[in-house]
Design a protein around this motif. Structure first.
Motif, short mmCIF file in Angstrom:
data_model
loop_
_atom_site.label_atom_id
_atom_site.label_comp_id
_atom_site.label_asym_id
_atom_site.label_seq_id
_atom_site.Cartn_x
_atom_site.Cartn_y
_atom_site.Cartn_z
N LEU A 24 -21.64 -37.68 4.81
CA LEU A 24 -21.67 -36.40 5.52
C LEU A 24 -22.96 -35.62 5.27
O LEU A 24 -23.15 -34.54 5.83
N LYS A 25 -23.80 -36.15 4.38
CA LYS A 25 -25.11 -35.54 4.08
C LYS A 25 -24.98 -34.13 3.52
O LYS A 25 -25.85 -33.27 3.73
N LEU A 26 -23.91 -33.87 2.78
CA LEU A 26 -23.75 -32.57 2.14
C LEU A 26 -24.56 -32.53 0.85
O LEU A 26 -24.72 -33.56 0.18
N PRO A 27 -25.08 -31.36 0.45
CA PRO A 27 -25.87 -31.27 -0.78
C PRO A 27 -25.03 -31.61 -2.01
O PRO A 27 -23.90 -31.13 -2.15
N ALA A 28 -25.57 -32.43 -2.89
CA ALA A 28 -24.85 -32.84 -4.10
C ALA A 28 -24.49 -31.63 -4.95
O ALA A 28 -23.41 -31.59 -5.56
N PHE A 29 -25.37 -30.65 -5.00
CA PHE A 29 -25.11 -29.45 -5.81
C PHE A 29 -23.84 -28.75 -5.34
O PHE A 29 -22.97 -28.39 -6.16
N ILE A 30 -23.70 -28.56 -4.03
CA ILE A 30 -22.55 -27.84 -3.49
C ILE A 30 -21.27 -28.65 -3.64
O ILE A 30 -20.22 -28.13 -4.04
N VAL A 31 -21.34 -29.94 -3.32
CA VAL A 31 -20.15 -30.79 -3.40
C VAL A 31 -19.61 -30.85 -4.82
O VAL A 31 -18.41 -30.63 -5.06
N THR A 32 -20.48 -31.13 -5.77
CA THR A 32 -20.01 -31.29 -7.15
C THR A 32 -19.65 -29.96 -7.79
O THR A 32 -18.79 -29.92 -8.68
N LEU A 33 -20.29 -28.88 -7.37
CA LEU A 33 -19.88 -27.56 -7.85
C LEU A 33 -18.47 -27.24 -7.37
O LEU A 33 -17.64 -26.70 -8.13
N SER A 34 -18.16 -27.59 -6.12
CA SER A 34 -16.82 -27.38 -5.59
C SER A 34 -15.81 -28.21 -6.38
O SER A 34 -14.71 -27.73 -6.71
N MET A 35 -16.17 -29.45 -6.72
CA MET A 35 -15.28 -30.30 -7.49
C MET A 35 -15.08 -29.76 -8.91
O MET A 35 -14.02 -29.93 -9.51
N LEU A 36 -16.10 -29.12 -9.45
CA LEU A 36 -15.98 -28.49 -10.77
C LEU A 36 -14.86 -27.45 -10.75
O LEU A 36 -13.98 -27.45 -11.63
N PHE A 37 -14.88 -26.58 -9.72
CA PHE A 37 -13.85 -25.53 -9.64
C PHE A 37 -12.47 -26.14 -9.39
O PHE A 37 -11.46 -25.67 -9.94
N MET A 38 -12.41 -27.20 -8.57
CA MET A 38 -11.13 -27.84 -8.29
C MET A 38 -10.56 -28.49 -9.55
O MET A 38 -9.35 -28.38 -9.82
N ALA A 39 -11.41 -29.16 -10.31
CA ALA A 39 -10.95 -29.78 -11.55
C ALA A 39 -10.46 -28.73 -12.54
O ALA A 39 -9.44 -28.92 -13.22
N GLN A 40 -11.17 -27.61 -12.60
CA GLN A 40 -10.77 -26.53 -13.50
C GLN A 40 -9.41 -25.96 -13.09
O GLN A 40 -8.54 -25.71 -13.93
N GLY A 41 -9.21 -25.78 -11.78
CA GLY A 41 -7.94 -25.26 -11.31
C GLY A 41 -6.79 -26.23 -11.50
O GLY A 41 -5.70 -25.85 -11.92
N LEU A 42 -7.04 -27.52 -11.22
CA LEU A 42 -5.99 -28.53 -11.39
C LEU A 42 -5.57 -28.66 -12.85
O LEU A 42 -4.40 -28.92 -13.14
N SER A 43 -6.53 -28.49 -13.75
CA SER A 43 -6.20 -28.56 -15.19
C SER A 43 -5.15 -27.52 -15.55
O SER A 43 -4.22 -27.78 -16.32
N GLY A 44 -5.29 -26.32 -14.99
CA GLY A 44 -4.33 -25.25 -15.27
C GLY A 44 -3.01 -25.44 -14.55
O GLY A 44 -1.97 -24.94 -15.00
N LEU A 45 -3.03 -26.16 -13.41
CA LEU A 45 -1.78 -26.40 -12.68
C LEU A 45 -0.94 -27.48 -13.34
O LEU A 45 0.29 -27.40 -13.35
N ILE A 46 -1.60 -28.51 -13.89
CA ILE A 46 -0.87 -29.62 -14.50
C ILE A 46 -0.19 -29.18 -15.79
O ILE A 46 0.98 -29.51 -16.06
N ILE A 47 -0.91 -28.42 -16.60
CA ILE A 47 -0.36 -27.88 -17.85
C ILE A 47 -0.52 -26.37 -17.82
O ILE A 47 -1.64 -25.89 -17.62
N PRO A 48 0.54 -25.59 -18.00
CA PRO A 48 0.39 -24.13 -18.04
C PRO A 48 -0.61 -23.71 -19.11
O PRO A 48 -0.70 -24.32 -20.17
#
Length: 318
Positions: A113-137
């Motif tokens: 999709l030719k998206l910038p690596a900075f933006i894609v992986t920054l978004s994944m950073l926030f998603m991983a951080q949020g999922l960590s809190g959802l899996i374990i309170p």
């Protein structure tokens, strides 16, 4: 004299690291004790895994900001499966599959999709951080007990932790792949010029996806090692600190942040440098806030030195 100057330029991180060891030994003789050296080798394992994955991404001309929080997420995945089954086999499989999937997803978004690596992986950073809190309170901990965690987290062979030996073995494999296979040459070519790589017949998209999948896998390994070292997992672990230390290690080791140049050996010495800095500042009871100030200054100096060296080599090539 010119030969000595070339030796110093090409191996400056080795001499600087050894000089740093001497300085800290003079300040605190306990620094060179076997117990402390062993502690350093254990502490740098998660950082080293992040650094190794980041190395290939940066040499290819990209960046992966999701690795740090990804490692925390994968540690939690391992802990949850361990808590549900009492065994680690399914947890390890889940970590490996999910880490490769994260890398594949990053790579596809960036390559196809030719998206910038900075933006894609920054978004994944926030998603991983949020999922960590959802899996374990938040605030809840899962304690990891048993032979596997004790083996990687506490057992030694000839004075070295098994986790550190795993890291060294992975660096050796990465060295062979980077220096003696077509894929390693493709990664370097991609970092030097994506257009030229395409003209040379290299499947650029495949190389990009492969690089990010390896980065994701290293993040998964880092999560496993992080959990075995700590003996528990919980949301809120400092994954971004691991990421920044990993990036610092490869930059200090001579990897060009613009891509196309770097050495596995330099990355390893940069990792030792970061490990020594972290350990020594703790031994000297330096406040945490000054850790970050000092490391920031070191990274800035390393960036400047690398840029000057790169410019001088470009001038020599002309």
């Amino acid at each position: 004299m010119p030969a000595i100057g070339k030796l110093l330029r090409e191996n400056n991180i080795i001499f600087v690291t050894l000089a740093l060891c001497l300085v800290f030994y003079l300040i605190s003789p306990r620094f060179m004790s076997l117990d402390n050296m062993s502690a350093i080798s254990r502490q740098i394992v998660p950082i080293g895994l992040i650094a190794l994955g980041q190395f290939f991404v940066v040499v290819s001309g990209n960046i992966d900001l999701s690795m740090g929080m990804g490692s925390v997420l994968f540690a939690i995945v391992l802990g949850v499966f361990f808590g549900m089954t009492g065994g680690v086999e399914l947890g390890l499989i889940a970590v490996l599959v999910s880490s490769l999937a994260l890398g594949f997803f990053n790579g596809v978004l960036i390559a196809k999709l030719k998206l910038p690596a900075f933006i894609v992986t920054l978004s994944m950073l926030f998603m991983a951080q949020g999922l960590s809190g959802l899996i374990i309170p938040r605030g809840q901990q899962i304690f990891l007990m048993g032979g596997f965690f004790r083996f990687l987290g506490a057992e030694k062979f000839m004075g070295f932790y098994w986790s550190f030996l795993f890291l060294v073995a992975l660096f050796v494999i990465a060295y062979i792949v980077y220096n003696h296979t077509r894929w390693g040459a493709y990664v370097i070519a991609l970092g030097n010029s994506e257009e030229n790589a395409k003209l040379a017949g290299i499947n650029v998209d495949r190389v990009k996806i492969g690089v990010f999948m390896f980065s994701g896998l290293c993040s998964g390994f880092a999560g496993i090692m992080l959990s075995t070292r700590m003996g528990f997992v919980q949301p809120g672990l400092d994954g971004n600190g691991l990421l920044l230390d990993g990036i610092a290690a490869i930059i200090i080791g001579g990897t060009l942040i613009l891509g196309g140049r770097g050495t596995i050996g330099g990355a390893f010495w940069g990792l030792l440098f970061i490990g020594i800095i972290n350990n020594s500042l703790n031994l000297l009871n330096v406040e945490d806030v000054w850790h970050q100030v000092f490391k920031g200054a070191v990274i800035l100096a390393a960036l400047g030195a690398n840029w000057v060296l790169w410019q001088s080599r470009q001038a020599e090539a002309q």
